[in-house]
Motif scaffolding. Structure first.
Motif, PDB file in Angstrom:
ATOM      1  N   GLY A  53       0.831  -1.435  -0.265  1.00  0.00           N
ATOM      2  CA  GLY A  53       0.222  -0.165   0.036  1.00  0.00           C
ATOM      3  C   GLY A  53       0.737   1.567  -0.177  1.00  0.00           C
ATOM      4  N   ASP A  54       2.567   1.463   0.066  1.00  0.00           N
ATOM      5  CA  ASP A  54       2.834   2.658   0.232  1.00  0.00           C
ATOM      6  C   ASP A  54       2.879   3.463  -1.290  1.00  0.00           C
ATOM      7  N   TYR A  55       3.213   2.484  -2.731  1.00  0.00           N
ATOM      8  CA  TYR A  55       1.909   3.347  -4.114  1.00  0.00           C
ATOM      9  C   TYR A  55       1.204   4.348  -3.527  1.00  0.00           C
ATOM     10  N   ASP A  56       0.177   3.212  -2.787  1.00  0.00           N
ATOM     11  CA  ASP A  56      -0.516   4.076  -3.090  1.00  0.00           C
ATOM     12  C   ASP A  56      -0.873   5.715  -1.954  1.00  0.00           C
ATOM     13  N   ARG A  57      -0.270   5.165  -1.143  1.00  0.00           N
ATOM     14  CA  ARG A  57      -0.104   6.461   0.473  1.00  0.00           C
ATOM     15  C   ARG A  57       1.074   7.631  -0.546  1.00  0.00           C
ATOM     16  N   LEU A  58       1.705   6.872  -1.613  1.00  0.00           N
ATOM     17  CA  LEU A  58       2.693   7.842  -1.714  1.00  0.00           C
ATOM     18  C   LEU A  58       2.066   9.157  -2.307  1.00  0.00           C
ATOM     19  N   TYR A  59       1.083   8.519  -3.625  1.00  0.00           N
ATOM     20  CA  TYR A  59       0.785   8.644  -4.512  1.00  0.00           C
ATOM     21  C   TYR A  59      -0.626   9.576  -3.599  1.00  0.00           C
ATOM     22  N   ALA A  60      -1.398   9.476  -2.788  1.00  0.00           N
ATOM     23  CA  ALA A  60      -1.809  10.043  -2.220  1.00  0.00           C
ATOM     24  C   ALA A  60      -1.470  11.746  -1.160  1.00  0.00           C
ATOM     25  N   LEU A  61      -0.080  11.220  -0.811  1.00  0.00           N
ATOM     26  CA  LEU A  61       0.831  12.375   0.079  1.00  0.00           C
ATOM     27  C   LEU A  61       1.043  13.523  -1.147  1.00  0.00           C
ATOM     28  N   GLN A  62       1.609  12.826  -1.755  1.00  0.00           N
ATOM     29  CA  GLN A  62       1.864  14.020  -3.619  1.00  0.00           C
ATOM     30  C   GLN A  62       0.388  14.705  -4.001  1.00  0.00           C
ATOM     31  N   GLY A  63      -0.503  14.439  -3.515  1.00  0.00           N
ATOM     32  CA  GLY A  63      -2.162  15.611  -4.213  1.00  0.00           C
ATOM     33  C   GLY A  63      -1.919  13.635  -5.671  1.00  0.00           C
ATOM     34  N   GLY A  64      -2.499  13.290  -5.609  1.00  0.00           N
ATOM     35  CA  GLY A  64      -2.223  12.655  -6.605  1.00  0.00           C
ATOM     36  C   GLY A  64      -1.504  13.382  -8.630  1.00  0.00           C
ATOM     37  N   ARG A  65      -0.181  14.130  -8.282  1.00  0.00           N
ATOM     38  CA  ARG A  65       0.265  14.641  -9.555  1.00  0.00           C
ATOM     39  C   ARG A  65       1.988  14.455  -9.258  1.00  0.00           C
ATOM     40  N   CYS A  66       2.546  14.586 -10.168  1.00  0.00           N
ATOM     41  CA  CYS A  66       3.749  14.609  -9.995  1.00  0.00           C
ATOM     42  C   CYS A  66       3.975  15.212 -10.527  1.00  0.00           C
ATOM     43  N   PRO A  67       5.024  15.869  -8.964  1.00  0.00           N
ATOM     44  CA  PRO A  67       5.232  17.295  -7.815  1.00  0.00           C
ATOM     45  C   PRO A  67       5.837  18.106  -8.566  1.00  0.00           C
ATOM     46  N   ILE A  68       6.575  17.631 -10.171  1.00  0.00           N
ATOM     47  CA  ILE A  68       7.774  18.565 -10.879  1.00  0.00           C
ATOM     48  C   ILE A  68       6.635  19.313 -11.446  1.00  0.00           C
ATOM     49  N   CYS A  69       6.298  18.562 -13.308  1.00  0.00           N
ATOM     50  CA  CYS A  69       5.345  19.852 -13.449  1.00  0.00           C
ATOM     51  C   CYS A  69       4.027  19.944 -13.287  1.00  0.00           C
TER      52      CYS A  69
END
Length: 130
Positions: A53-69
């Motif tokens: 579940g870490d991928y999904d938690r990380l995805y949510a932590l980033q707001g569901g977006r690529c943090p660069i673009c």
């Protein structure tokens, strides 16, 4: 020879089940989606050392977006797991173009400083200088 009933539909359902399982088209799509997600989860755990579940938690932590673009959401193509090649530590999730950009930069800060200077002061502007 009559088709077997879909193993996931309620008993007595008349939906054809031509797909492996046997499954109807709807349940076949759902099963393919489930298997694809499970395979991704397994690969993320084995390749990058992420926990369940870490991928999904990380995805949510980033707001569901690529943090660069800040454009890519991973809805069409799943975001890539970015990691430090020297240590193997996972840094976050990036879209393919941003992950490729970091790969070409070889994780060197100087690359990004040069890119900033290039964008801020393009060489073509100096053509007009006397």
């Amino acid at each position: 020879m009559p088709e077997k009933p879909c193993k996931d539909c309620p008993p007595g359902s008349k939906r054809p089940a031509p797909n492996p399982g046997p499954r109807c088209a709807t349940h076949h799509r759902e099963e393919k989606k489930r298997r694809k997600a499970a395979a991704h989860e397994t690969r993320a755990q084995k390749t990058y050392g992420l926990g369940p579940g870490d991928y999904d938690r990380l995805y949510a932590l980033q707001g569901g977006r690529c943090p660069i673009c800040l454009r890519a959401t991973g809805k069409t193509r799943r975001l890539s797991i970015d990691h430090d090649h020297a240590t193997g530590d996972v840094r976050g999730l990036l879209c393919r173009p941003c992950n490729t950009l970091l790969g070409h930069a070889r994780d060197e800060l100087e690359f990004f400083k040069r890119a900033y200077r290039y964008l801020k002061f393009p060489p073509a502007r100096r053509l007009d200088d006397p």
